[in-house]
Enzyme design. Structure first.
Site, PDB file in Angstrom:
ATOM      1  N   SER A 239       0.821  -1.200   0.000  1.00 47.32           N
ATOM      2  CA  SER A 239       0.000   0.000   0.000  1.00 47.32           C
ATOM      3  C   SER A 239       0.864   1.263   0.000  1.00 47.32           C
ATOM      4  CB  SER A 239      -0.965  -0.034   1.196  1.00 47.32           C
ATOM      5  OG  SER A 239      -1.985   0.924   1.063  1.00 47.32           O
ATOM      6  N   ASP A 273      -0.219  -4.326  -3.666  1.00 50.35           N
ATOM      7  CA  ASP A 273      -1.299  -3.327  -3.652  1.00 50.35           C
ATOM      8  C   ASP A 273      -0.770  -1.898  -3.515  1.00 50.35           C
ATOM      9  OD1 ASP A 273      -3.587  -4.691  -4.196  1.00 50.35           O
ATOM     10  OD2 ASP A 273      -4.319  -4.795  -2.142  1.00 50.35           O
ATOM     11  N   HIS A 350      -7.739  -5.877  -0.111  1.00 46.37           N
ATOM     12  CA  HIS A 350      -6.501  -5.215   0.292  1.00 46.37           C
ATOM     13  C   HIS A 350      -5.856  -5.893   1.506  1.00 46.37           C
ATOM     14  CE1 HIS A 350      -3.688  -1.928   0.193  1.00 46.37           C
ATOM     15  NE2 HIS A 350      -4.063  -1.424   1.361  1.00 46.37           N
TER      16      HIS A 350
END
Length: 419
Positions: A239, A273, A350
């Site tokens: 992320s 991600d 996620h």
């Protein structure tokens, strides 16, 4: 009413057993930084180190640290209707121990949230450093300076972004990237000290979660056995952490010894991600190394983020130019001939890059809008297999058998190469 389906993380997939230890080191005065957007000075660096063990040694579980950091305090973010279950579960998860063993060696998260992925990769013969960033992106963190025996420590709380498009958010992202890069540099300084001297530092204080006799033997056993050569380090993130990796590959920050740029330390990158908003906001250029990207099904369907990723990777400055290029030419992530990949696993969200779908009850995940369809154990296994095989294909000497199918599209059900 809901049920807790698991109270511990699964065993690691690789051929080696794994131990881990939390290390917190003091930051030398000349390397500390105080940035306008971050509320505290960098006094220490904290990480969990995963290390492979000799397969023939007897091992036993340790309970010197627990998976959930709520024993350090309850995060301020844990408020409102959808967070009440997190508060209610805090005492339960404070009883959930990591699969940590004693033995001789062979954005809203904490140092432990990626234990399954980090431990699995380590079980193939790799030392993994999982940093707990102190830029107020961790859900909660405690800072205790080992240089001061009387230091009771203080809590750092998660800092929520209110307006993503403001000038202050741009400044915040810049400061966080710089802060994180310094932490990573200090972590590398630590691991090199272990490799060269058998201790995390010769000139600053440090503390460990394990018994002193254990970590003294551990560090001595690692001495001279780690490949910390410039250009051989592996870089990974999830992320905002993946965006941090992209930032580092383009950074002009010198290494701590100032003989070369920090970005020259790395051999390849694995990104899970990647959050494209700060990448585009700061106009970060494409990654310079061979790269594996694993995108969850949720992020694949997040149109804004996925379109930004394609634009970034394919460099769509003119549609006519794109039409003349082959698919291999379009994926110009790196400036050399090494292969890069972008994969998606259907049904994942996620959180599947972390331990959360394994440990959290399904009702909690639904309230947090994490409707997991993929088997969380299989998701971690595929992430691990592909990550390890990618490292193997990039010349990293690791344990286990060659596994080329995991880097081929649709050989594994639901596992698709998308760019």
């Amino acid at each position: 009413m809901f049920q807790f389906t698991s109270t511990s993380l699964p065993e690691y997939e690789g051929p080696l057993r794994v131990g881990s230890v939390v290390i917190e080191t003091s930051v030398p005065e000349e390397l500390r930084c105080q940035l306008p957007s971050i509320e505290h000075e960098m006094k220490t660096v904290k990480l969990r180190m995963f290390y492979p063990l000799l397969p023939n040694k007897d091992v036993r579980r340790r309970k010197d640290e627990l998976w959930l950091p709520f024993n350090e305090g309850v995060p301020q973010i844990a408020k409102g209707f959808k967070w009440w279950m997190i508060r209610a579960c805090a005492s339960w998860f404070s009883k959930t121990s990591l699969p940590v063993y004693d033995g001789d060696i062979y954005q809203d998260s904490s140092r432990n949230v990626y234990s399954s992925l980090c431990g699995n990769i380590s079980s193939y013969g790799i030392v993994v450093l999982a940093l707990e960033h102190r830029d107020q992106t961790a859900i909660i963190s405690t800072v205790r300076d080992p240089a001061d025996p009387d230091d009771k420590g203080y809590l750092l709380q998660y800092h929520e972004i209110k307006d993503f498009y403001s000038d202050s958010t741009v400044a915040l992202h810049k400061d966080r990237f710089f802060f994180r890069e310094r932490e990573i540099q200090l972590a590398m300084k630590m691991i090199r000290s272990i490799n060269e001297h058998g201790v995390p530092s010769l000139d600053t204080a440090y503390s460990c979660s394990a018994d002193p006799k254990l970590y003294t033997r551990l560090f001595e056993s690692l001495k001279g056995r780690l490949n910390t050569t410039k250009g051989e380090i592996l870089l990974s993130g999830h992320s905002f952490g993946a965006a941090t990796c992209a930032y580092i590959t383009n950074s002009s920050t010198p290494s701590l010894n100032h003989n070369y740029l920090h970005r020259e330390e790395y051999k390849c990158a694995i990104l899970y991600d990647i959050w494209m908003f700060p990448v585009r906001q700061l106009n970060i250029q494409k990654i310079r190394y061979p790269t594996l990207m694993i995108i969850s099904y949720e992020f694949h369907r997040w149109t804004d983020n996925y379109e930004a990723l394609k634009t970034w990777l394919l460099d769509r400055e003119s549609e006519s130019q794109i039409g003349q290029e082959s698919a291999a030419d379009k994926l110009d992530i790196v400036s050399n001939e090494k292969t890069s990949h972008v994969f998606v696993l259907n049904g994942t969200v996620h959180a599947n890059q972390s331990d959360l779908p394994i440990l959290l009850p399904s009702m909690v995940l639904k309230i947090l809008k994490g409707k997991v369809k993929a088997d969380p154990y299989e998701a971690v296994k595929i992430n691990t297999r592909s990550s390890v095989q990618f490292l193997r294909e990039n010349g990293i000497k690791i344990q286990g058998e060659n596994d080329p199918d995991c880097l081929r599209s649709e050989v594994i059900p639901g596992w698709e190469k998308i760019i």
